[in-house]
Motif scaffolding. Structure first.
Motif, PDB file in Angstrom:
ATOM      1  N   TYR A   1      -6.712  -1.838  -0.979  1.00  0.00           N
ATOM      2  CA  TYR A   1      -6.572  -1.186  -2.292  1.00  0.00           C
ATOM      3  C   TYR A   1      -5.800  -2.051  -3.304  1.00  0.00           C
ATOM      4  O   TYR A   1      -5.495  -1.593  -4.402  1.00  0.00           O
ATOM      5  CB  TYR A   1      -5.866   0.168  -2.126  1.00  0.00           C
TER       6      TYR A   1
ATOM      7  N   ASP B   1      -3.973  -3.656  -6.128  1.00  0.00           N
ATOM      8  CA  ASP B   1      -4.284  -3.695  -7.580  1.00  0.00           C
ATOM      9  C   ASP B   1      -3.803  -5.005  -8.209  1.00  0.00           C
ATOM     10  O   ASP B   1      -3.830  -5.149  -9.430  1.00  0.00           O
ATOM     11  CB  ASP B   1      -3.666  -2.479  -8.288  1.00  0.00           C
ATOM     12  N   THR B   2      -3.317  -5.925  -7.379  1.00  0.00           N
ATOM     13  CA  THR B   2      -2.813  -7.198  -7.898  1.00  0.00           C
ATOM     14  C   THR B   2      -3.363  -8.363  -7.092  1.00  0.00           C
ATOM     15  O   THR B   2      -2.739  -9.417  -6.977  1.00  0.00           O
ATOM     16  CB  THR B   2      -1.266  -7.174  -7.843  1.00  0.00           C
TER      17      THR B   2
ATOM     18  N   GLY C   1       5.132  -9.179  -6.422  1.00  0.00           N
ATOM     19  CA  GLY C   1       4.098 -10.212  -6.212  1.00  0.00           C
ATOM     20  C   GLY C   1       2.726  -9.569  -6.108  1.00  0.00           C
ATOM     21  O   GLY C   1       2.538  -8.457  -6.621  1.00  0.00           O
ATOM     22  N   GLY C   2       1.802 -10.111  -5.382  1.00  0.00           N
ATOM     23  CA  GLY C   2       2.076 -10.953  -4.234  1.00  0.00           C
ATOM     24  C   GLY C   2       3.250 -10.426  -3.405  1.00  0.00           C
ATOM     25  O   GLY C   2       3.698  -9.303  -3.595  1.00  0.00           O
TER      26      GLY C   2
ATOM     27  N   THR D   1       8.510  -5.156  -1.423  1.00  0.00           N
ATOM     28  CA  THR D   1       8.061  -5.953  -0.287  1.00  0.00           C
ATOM     29  C   THR D   1       7.108  -5.153   0.593  1.00  0.00           C
ATOM     30  O   THR D   1       7.167  -3.920   0.611  1.00  0.00           O
ATOM     31  CB  THR D   1       9.278  -6.495   0.513  1.00  0.00           C
TER      32      THR D   1
ATOM     33  N   ASP E   1       7.080  -1.139   1.449  1.00  0.00           N
ATOM     34  CA  ASP E   1       5.901  -0.385   1.867  1.00  0.00           C
ATOM     35  C   ASP E   1       5.850  -0.321   3.384  1.00  0.00           C
ATOM     36  O   ASP E   1       6.312  -1.254   4.063  1.00  0.00           O
ATOM     37  CB  ASP E   1       4.619  -1.097   1.412  1.00  0.00           C
TER      38      ASP E   1
ATOM     39  N   LYS F   1       2.431  -0.098   5.416  1.00  0.00           N
ATOM     40  CA  LYS F   1       0.991  -0.072   5.161  1.00  0.00           C
ATOM     41  C   LYS F   1       0.289   0.872   6.139  1.00  0.00           C
ATOM     42  O   LYS F   1       0.340   0.664   7.358  1.00  0.00           O
ATOM     43  CB  LYS F   1       0.411  -1.480   5.259  1.00  0.00           C
TER      44      LYS F   1
ATOM     45  N   LYS G   1       8.158   3.247   0.893  1.00  0.00           N
ATOM     46  CA  LYS G   1       7.010   3.761   0.140  1.00  0.00           C
ATOM     47  C   LYS G   1       5.762   3.801   1.027  1.00  0.00           C
ATOM     48  O   LYS G   1       5.364   2.792   1.609  1.00  0.00           O
ATOM     49  CB  LYS G   1       6.746   2.858  -1.079  1.00  0.00           C
TER      50      LYS G   1
ATOM     51  N   VAL H   1       1.954   4.326   0.615  1.00  0.00           N
ATOM     52  CA  VAL H   1       0.846   4.393  -0.343  1.00  0.00           C
ATOM     53  C   VAL H   1      -0.322   5.049   0.386  1.00  0.00           C
ATOM     54  O   VAL H   1      -0.826   4.519   1.386  1.00  0.00           O
ATOM     55  CB  VAL H   1       0.492   2.986  -0.863  1.00  0.00           C
TER      56      VAL H   1
ATOM     57  N   TYR I   1      -4.434   4.472  -6.256  1.00  0.00           N
ATOM     58  CA  TYR I   1      -4.958   4.932  -7.550  1.00  0.00           C
ATOM     59  C   TYR I   1      -6.442   5.319  -7.446  1.00  0.00           C
ATOM     60  O   TYR I   1      -7.258   4.540  -6.951  1.00  0.00           O
ATOM     61  CB  TYR I   1      -4.797   3.832  -8.615  1.00  0.00           C
TER      62      TYR I   1
ATOM     63  N   GLN J   1       2.094   6.121 -10.380  1.00  0.00           N
ATOM     64  CA  GLN J   1       2.374   4.826 -11.025  1.00  0.00           C
ATOM     65  C   GLN J   1       2.291   5.046 -12.543  1.00  0.00           C
ATOM     66  O   GLN J   1       1.207   5.009 -13.133  1.00  0.00           O
ATOM     67  CB  GLN J   1       1.351   3.783 -10.581  1.00  0.00           C
TER      68      GLN J   1
HETATM   69  C1  LIG Z   1       1.208  -5.217  -5.773  1.00  0.00           C
HETATM   70  S1  LIG Z   1       2.401  -4.763  -4.565  1.00  0.00           S
HETATM   71  C2  LIG Z   1       3.466  -6.168  -4.515  1.00  0.00           C
HETATM   72  C3  LIG Z   1       4.619  -6.023  -3.533  1.00  0.00           C
HETATM   73  C4  LIG Z   1       4.253  -6.090  -2.045  1.00  0.00           C
HETATM   74  N1  LIG Z   1       3.221  -7.065  -1.798  1.00  0.00           N
HETATM   75  C5  LIG Z   1       3.848  -4.732  -1.508  1.00  0.00           C
HETATM   76  O1  LIG Z   1       2.639  -4.528  -1.238  1.00  0.00           O
HETATM   77  O2  LIG Z   1       4.728  -3.855  -1.381  1.00  0.00           O
HETATM   78  C6  LIG Z   1       3.455  -3.591  -5.436  1.00  0.00           C
HETATM   79  C7  LIG Z   1       3.212  -2.147  -5.066  1.00  0.00           C
HETATM   80  O3  LIG Z   1       1.958  -1.707  -5.593  1.00  0.00           O
HETATM   81  C8  LIG Z   1       1.323  -0.914  -4.592  1.00  0.00           C
HETATM   82  N2  LIG Z   1      -0.120  -0.889  -4.844  1.00  0.00           N
HETATM   83  C9  LIG Z   1      -0.971  -1.941  -4.782  1.00  0.00           C
HETATM   84  N3  LIG Z   1      -2.223  -1.536  -5.096  1.00  0.00           N
HETATM   85  C10 LIG Z   1      -2.152  -0.194  -5.361  1.00  0.00           C
HETATM   86  C11 LIG Z   1      -3.107   0.799  -5.736  1.00  0.00           C
HETATM   87  N4  LIG Z   1      -4.404   0.481  -5.886  1.00  0.00           N
HETATM   88  N5  LIG Z   1      -2.673   2.063  -5.916  1.00  0.00           N
HETATM   89  C12 LIG Z   1      -1.359   2.377  -5.765  1.00  0.00           C
HETATM   90  N6  LIG Z   1      -0.398   1.495  -5.413  1.00  0.00           N
HETATM   91  C13 LIG Z   1      -0.803   0.216  -5.211  1.00  0.00           C
HETATM   92  C14 LIG Z   1       1.707  -1.622  -3.308  1.00  0.00           C
HETATM   93  O4  LIG Z   1       1.435  -0.819  -2.190  1.00  0.00           O
HETATM   94  C15 LIG Z   1       3.169  -1.875  -3.551  1.00  0.00           C
HETATM   95  O5  LIG Z   1       3.925  -0.713  -3.255  1.00  0.00           O
END
Ligand SMILES: C[S@@+](CC[C@H](N)C(=O)[O-])C[C@H]1O[C@@H](n2cnc3c(N)ncnc32)[C@H](O)[C@@H]1O
Ligand SMILES: Nc1nc2[nH]cc(C(=O)O)c2c(=O)[nH]1
Ligand code: SF4
Ligand SMILES: [Mg+2]
Length: 221
Positions: A37, A39-40, A74-75, A102, A123, A125, A150, A152, A183, A208
């Motif tokens: 999922y 988003d970055t 990040g990342g 992280t 997180d 996962k 967290k 997700v 999301y 978010q």
């Molecule tokens: C982009 S990540 C970067 C930090 C780290 N790599 C991580 O995953 O925790 C930042 C946060 O955005 C959450 N995240 C990434 N994609 C998401 C999505 N599509 N919907 C909701 N949260 C998302 C991640 O789970 C994390 O808690």
């Protein structure tokens, strides 16, 4: 020592204990996981453009904004070479509130003897990420009331797994536990109904915020 910074920006923090407050974001390139999922994911592309910055340059940028909340993300920030040196520098400035986002795969024990440690927003996962195997479960024992765990959640299976872990490790007794929807996946009401049915009183439901203020695809917000 230079760090590969793909984004530096100010916004409101959209997540966690400082949600809604102004924050400075430093986003590093590269990640050791590939969540379904993410988003970055663009930040994890091997050819992503980045700005090499020293710890001092990052610190000067942060101080120049006049904002005290800092999110290092990040990342995956904790796989950045020399990140402990950056954290040491930032932790020396007691006026800053530093949060590290992280992914749960990097052992937190390596960052426990920092003076004035940052707040870890870690997180765990869940199955729908397809990255649960990469989780460092020992990290649960390093999270305190200054930190956040967290989850997700994208599916009902994710919710069931989170509930199982919360009970097995008594997570709400030791740290701040958040549910954050993937999301566009689960209806928000389904998550709240689950929390009510399972009496998850110690869990905080978050959205978010930045994906409601701006286009969810927008970068640097
Ligand atoms: C982009 S990540 C970067 C930090 C780290 N790599 C991580 O995953 O925790 C930042 C946060 O955005 C959450 N995240 C990434 N994609 C998401 C999505 N599509 N919907 C909701 N949260 C998302 C991640 O789970 C994390 O808690
Ligand atoms: N506004 C805003 N708040 C955030 N909190 C954590 C973020 C992240 O990507 O780690 C993030 C983000 O990308 N934007
Ligand atoms: S760990 Fe974080 S940055 Fe890496 S793929 Fe998953 S959500 Fe994206
Ligand atoms: Mg984000």
């Amino acid at each position: 020592m230079k760090y590969n910074v793909v984004e530096r920006f100010t916004s409101i923090n959209g997540e966690g204990m400082k949600a809604g407050q102004l924050a400075v974001f430093i986003r590093f390139a590269g990640c050791n996981l590939r969540c379904t999922y993410c988003d970055t994911m663009w930040a994890n592309d091997k050819d992503v453009a980045y700005e090499p910055m020293t710890a001092e340059e990052i610190y000067d940028y942060i101080k120049g904004t006049g904002i005290v909340n800092v999110t290092i993300t990040g990342g995956e920030p904790l796989i950045q070479a020399g990140v402990d040196k950056l954290l040491e520098l930032l932790s020396g400035d007691e006026s800053l509130y530093v949060e590290i986002e992280t992914n749960g795969s990097v052992p937190l024990k390596d960052f426990m003897d920092l003076t004035n440690p940052p707040s870890f927003t870690m997180d765990y996962k869940l199955p729908s990420s397809e990255m649960e195997n990469g989780m460092e479960k020992e990290n649960f024992s390093y999270l305190t009331e200054k930190d956040t765990l967290k989850f997700v959640v994208g599916t009902m299976e994710d919710l069931e797994r989170a509930d199982e872990l919360i009970r097995e490790h008594r997570l709400t007794d030791t740290t701040n536990v958040y549910f954050s929807p993937v999301y566009g996946e689960l209806p928000y009401e389904a998550i709240v109904d689950f929390m009510k049915e399972r009496n998850l009183g110690g869990v905080t439901f978050q959205l978010q915020l930045h994906k409601f203020v701006w286009n969810p695809e927008e970068r640097s917000v």
